[in-house]
Design a protein around this motif. Structure first.
Motif, PDB file in Angstrom:
ATOM      1  N   GLU A   1       0.817  -1.214   0.000  1.00 52.63           N
ATOM      2  CA  GLU A   1       0.000   0.000   0.000  1.00 52.63           C
ATOM      3  C   GLU A   1       0.851   1.265   0.000  1.00 52.63           C
ATOM      4  N   GLY A   2       2.147   1.105  -0.147  1.00 54.23           N
ATOM      5  CA  GLY A   2       3.063   2.243  -0.072  1.00 54.23           C
ATOM      6  C   GLY A   2       3.246   2.960  -1.392  1.00 54.23           C
ATOM      7  N   ASP A   3       4.322   3.728  -1.461  1.00 55.43           N
ATOM      8  CA  ASP A   3       4.570   4.600  -2.609  1.00 55.43           C
ATOM      9  C   ASP A   3       5.423   3.948  -3.688  1.00 55.43           C
ATOM     10  N   GLY A   4       5.812   2.704  -3.474  1.00 56.09           N
ATOM     11  CA  GLY A   4       6.682   2.045  -4.434  1.00 56.09           C
ATOM     12  C   GLY A   4       6.005   0.900  -5.151  1.00 56.09           C
ATOM     13  N   VAL A   5       6.813   0.172  -5.904  1.00 61.79           N
ATOM     14  CA  VAL A   5       6.371  -1.011  -6.637  1.00 61.79           C
ATOM     15  C   VAL A   5       6.889  -2.229  -5.887  1.00 61.79           C
ATOM     16  N   SER A   6       6.001  -3.161  -5.596  1.00 60.42           N
ATOM     17  CA  SER A   6       6.392  -4.396  -4.916  1.00 60.42           C
ATOM     18  C   SER A   6       6.459  -5.525  -5.925  1.00 60.42           C
ATOM     19  N   VAL A   7       7.583  -6.239  -5.920  1.00 58.77           N
ATOM     20  CA  VAL A   7       7.765  -7.414  -6.754  1.00 58.77           C
ATOM     21  C   VAL A   7       7.969  -8.594  -5.808  1.00 58.77           C
ATOM     22  N   VAL A   8       7.103  -9.592  -5.918  1.00 63.22           N
ATOM     23  CA  VAL A   8       7.137 -10.722  -4.990  1.00 63.22           C
ATOM     24  C   VAL A   8       7.404 -12.008  -5.758  1.00 63.22           C
ATOM     25  N   GLU A   9       8.539 -12.632  -5.459  1.00 68.35           N
ATOM     26  CA  GLU A   9       8.824 -13.959  -5.994  1.00 68.35           C
ATOM     27  C   GLU A   9       8.263 -14.993  -5.023  1.00 68.35           C
ATOM     28  N   TRP A  10       7.766 -16.099  -5.553  1.00 64.49           N
ATOM     29  CA  TRP A  10       7.141 -17.175  -4.782  1.00 64.49           C
ATOM     30  C   TRP A  10       5.887 -16.679  -4.056  1.00 64.49           C
ATOM     31  N   PRO A  11       4.938 -16.088  -4.782  1.00 63.79           N
ATOM     32  CA  PRO A  11       3.735 -15.539  -4.145  1.00 63.79           C
ATOM     33  C   PRO A  11       2.821 -16.592  -3.527  1.00 63.79           C
ATOM     34  N   ASP A  12       3.016 -17.863  -3.854  1.00 73.82           N
ATOM     35  CA  ASP A  12       2.194 -18.909  -3.244  1.00 73.82           C
ATOM     36  C   ASP A  12       2.325 -18.902  -1.728  1.00 73.82           C
ATOM     37  N   TYR A  13       3.422 -18.353  -1.222  1.00 72.57           N
ATOM     38  CA  TYR A  13       3.655 -18.359   0.219  1.00 72.57           C
ATOM     39  C   TYR A  13       3.131 -17.103   0.909  1.00 72.57           C
ATOM     40  N   LEU A  14       2.405 -16.258   0.189  1.00 77.36           N
ATOM     41  CA  LEU A  14       1.844 -15.054   0.806  1.00 77.36           C
ATOM     42  C   LEU A  14       0.722 -15.376   1.792  1.00 77.36           C
ATOM     43  N   GLY A  15      -0.074 -16.382   1.497  1.00 80.56           N
ATOM     44  CA  GLY A  15      -1.179 -16.737   2.392  1.00 80.56           C
ATOM     45  C   GLY A  15      -2.102 -15.562   2.632  1.00 80.56           C
ATOM     46  N   GLU A  16      -2.361 -15.273   3.887  1.00 83.79           N
ATOM     47  CA  GLU A  16      -3.287 -14.199   4.249  1.00 83.79           C
ATOM     48  C   GLU A  16      -2.736 -12.807   3.939  1.00 83.79           C
ATOM     49  N   ALA A  17      -1.459 -12.712   3.607  1.00 87.35           N
ATOM     50  CA  ALA A  17      -0.855 -11.423   3.254  1.00 87.35           C
ATOM     51  C   ALA A  17      -1.079 -11.067   1.779  1.00 87.35           C
ATOM     52  N   MET A  18      -1.799 -11.912   1.020  1.00 85.69           N
ATOM     53  CA  MET A  18      -2.054 -11.655  -0.400  1.00 85.69           C
ATOM     54  C   MET A  18      -2.742 -10.296  -0.566  1.00 85.69           C
ATOM     55  N   PRO A  19      -2.185  -9.419  -1.412  1.00 86.99           N
ATOM     56  CA  PRO A  19      -2.820  -8.113  -1.627  1.00 86.99           C
ATOM     57  C   PRO A  19      -4.127  -8.256  -2.407  1.00 86.99           C
ATOM     58  N   GLU A  20      -4.960  -7.227  -2.348  1.00 85.90           N
ATOM     59  CA  GLU A  20      -6.243  -7.262  -3.051  1.00 85.90           C
ATOM     60  C   GLU A  20      -6.066  -7.071  -4.552  1.00 85.90           C
ATOM     61  N   SER A  21      -5.087  -6.275  -4.939  1.00 85.87           N
ATOM     62  CA  SER A  21      -4.857  -6.008  -6.353  1.00 85.87           C
ATOM     63  C   SER A  21      -3.416  -6.375  -6.696  1.00 85.87           C
ATOM     64  N   TYR A  22      -3.261  -7.135  -7.793  1.00 86.94           N
ATOM     65  CA  TYR A  22      -1.922  -7.538  -8.206  1.00 86.94           C
ATOM     66  C   TYR A  22      -1.950  -8.038  -9.639  1.00 86.94           C
ATOM     67  N   LEU A  23      -0.781  -7.976 -10.267  1.00 83.81           N
ATOM     68  CA  LEU A  23      -0.571  -8.585 -11.575  1.00 83.81           C
ATOM     69  C   LEU A  23       0.300  -9.808 -11.348  1.00 83.81           C
ATOM     70  N   LEU A  24      -0.242 -10.970 -11.657  1.00 86.05           N
ATOM     71  CA  LEU A  24       0.476 -12.230 -11.504  1.00 86.05           C
ATOM     72  C   LEU A  24       1.109 -12.585 -12.844  1.00 86.05           C
ATOM     73  N   ILE A  25       2.422 -12.797 -12.823  1.00 80.59           N
ATOM     74  CA  ILE A  25       3.151 -13.159 -14.029  1.00 80.59           C
ATOM     75  C   ILE A  25       3.716 -14.560 -13.815  1.00 80.59           C
ATOM     76  N   HIS A  26       3.308 -15.494 -14.674  1.00 81.41           N
ATOM     77  CA  HIS A  26       3.799 -16.864 -14.627  1.00 81.41           C
ATOM     78  C   HIS A  26       4.999 -16.987 -15.564  1.00 81.41           C
ATOM     79  N   PHE A  27       6.092 -17.529 -15.064  1.00 79.14           N
ATOM     80  CA  PHE A  27       7.314 -17.759 -15.830  1.00 79.14           C
ATOM     81  C   PHE A  27       7.421 -19.255 -16.098  1.00 79.14           C
ATOM     82  N   ILE A  28       7.482 -19.618 -17.364  1.00 77.00           N
ATOM     83  CA  ILE A  28       7.549 -21.029 -17.737  1.00 77.00           C
ATOM     84  C   ILE A  28       8.813 -21.251 -18.560  1.00 77.00           C
TER      85      ILE A  28
END
Length: 151
Positions: A94-121
């Motif tokens: 919710e801050g003033d920057g851009v957050s990039v999260v690797e391994w988002p499966d481990y966010l659990g209850e900390a998952m943000p309401e809005s996000y762009l999920l990018i799958h790398f294959i």
């Protein structure tokens, strides 16, 4: 989208940066070595960050404040058993920057309401080739996805 090499992947990430605003969250999902940190390097370059970008696997979060927007690079791989909810990540999201999260499966209850999920294959036959797919959750993420040069 397909990329034949790391340079092309980073170039694409760099082209994403001008579309980002404070509070944007990018979740990067993919196997080890799929290109998540490489993507983040290109994104940082596009934000005008000249610091050396490396995976925050052992520190969990690296902050890069010296760009057009601050970049908060998170790697939750070591939280496989949980615990992301105790880190206060929502202050970053919710801050003033851009957050990039690797391994988002481990966010659990900390998952943000809005996000762009990018799958790398990773390609099974060409170790340099990557395919990216995108999913947007929330109105801001959907607007970001529409603005990206992915056609």
């Amino acid at each position: 989208m397909e990329f034949d090499n790391e340079t092309a992947l980073q170039g694409f990430a760099e082209s994403v940066a001008p579309h980002l605003v404070g509070g944007d969250v990018l979740l990067l999902d993919g196997d080890l070595g799929a290109g998540k940190t490489s993507f983040t390097k290109g994104l940082a370059r596009g934000l005008g960050i000249t610091d050396y970008i490396k995976s925050p696997t052992f520190t969990l979060i690296r902050e890069y404040p010296a760009g057009r927007l601050p970049l908060y690079h998170m790697d939750l791989y070591r939280l496989e058993g949980g615990g992301a909810g105790d880190l206060g990540l929502e202050e970053y999201f919710e801050g003033d920057g851009v957050s990039v999260v690797e391994w988002p499966d481990y966010l659990g209850e900390a998952m943000p309401e809005s996000y762009l999920l990018i799958h790398f294959i990773k390609d099974d036959f060409d170790d340099n080739k990557r395919t990216l797919t995108f999913e947007a959750e929330g109105s801001r993420a959907k607007a970001l996805l529409e603005a990206l040069p992915i056609q």
